[in-house]
Design a protein around this motif. Sequence first.
Motif, short mmCIF file in Angstrom:
data_model
loop_
_atom_site.label_atom_id
_atom_site.label_comp_id
_atom_site.label_asym_id
_atom_site.label_seq_id
_atom_site.Cartn_x
_atom_site.Cartn_y
_atom_site.Cartn_z
N SER A 79 113.37 -12.51 28.93
CA SER A 79 112.97 -11.10 28.93
C SER A 79 114.10 -10.19 29.42
CB SER A 79 111.73 -10.89 29.80
OG SER A 79 112.03 -11.02 31.18
N ARG A 80 115.10 -10.76 30.04
CA ARG A 80 116.22 -9.97 30.55
C ARG A 80 117.50 -10.16 29.72
NH1 ARG A 80 112.24 -10.01 33.51
NH2 ARG A 80 111.98 -8.67 35.29
N THR A 81 117.42 -11.01 28.72
CA THR A 81 118.59 -11.23 27.88
C THR A 81 118.27 -10.85 26.43
OG1 THR A 81 118.00 -13.57 27.69
CG2 THR A 81 119.63 -12.99 29.38
N GLY A 83 115.26 -10.83 24.98
CA GLY A 83 113.91 -10.30 24.81
C GLY A 83 112.93 -11.42 24.52
N THR A 88 111.45 -6.48 26.79
CA THR A 88 112.66 -6.65 27.59
C THR A 88 112.53 -5.87 28.89
OG1 THR A 88 113.76 -4.79 26.51
CG2 THR A 88 114.20 -6.97 25.62
N GLU A 89 113.17 -6.40 29.91
CA GLU A 89 113.29 -5.72 31.20
C GLU A 89 114.72 -5.94 31.66
OE1 GLU A 89 109.28 -5.21 33.53
OE2 GLU A 89 109.84 -7.32 33.47
N SER A 90 115.07 -5.29 32.75
CA SER A 90 116.43 -5.48 33.25
C SER A 90 116.40 -5.76 34.75
CB SER A 90 117.29 -4.24 32.97
OG SER A 90 116.76 -3.12 33.63
#
Length: 124
Positions: A79-81, A83, A88-90
């Motif tokens: 989810s941080r790369t 998706g 996606t999140e960061s």
Amino acid sequence: MTSFILRVAAAVALLGAGLVHADLYLHGYRALAVIGPAFLLQAAASLALAVLLPCTDLLLLRLAAAGAAGGALVGFVLSRTVGLFGFTESGLQPAPEALLSVIAEFAVLALLTADVLYRKRLNR
């Protein structure tokens, strides 16, 4: 006795990870297609495994608990790369839940690894 203590500690960490996923589901993630149900499933599986883990020394149950924690970590990284299902999140957002979940899931893996190694050493 040490194996039991390691399983209880892993169960507590898994319980924490499950509660974080349940909280995130209830406070916004349930509105997300695919991701919402995945968070609910992760929470339910983590909570059920946390209850069962101290009750038996079955290897299959420890593997299932490790799989739940490891799967959550894989989902976190995805989810941080690249998706995950368009989500996606960061960084460590949402804070502090992301960090708490990652710490708890790594703890589960470390404690269950220690348990397997301890039991292997006893069987020599």
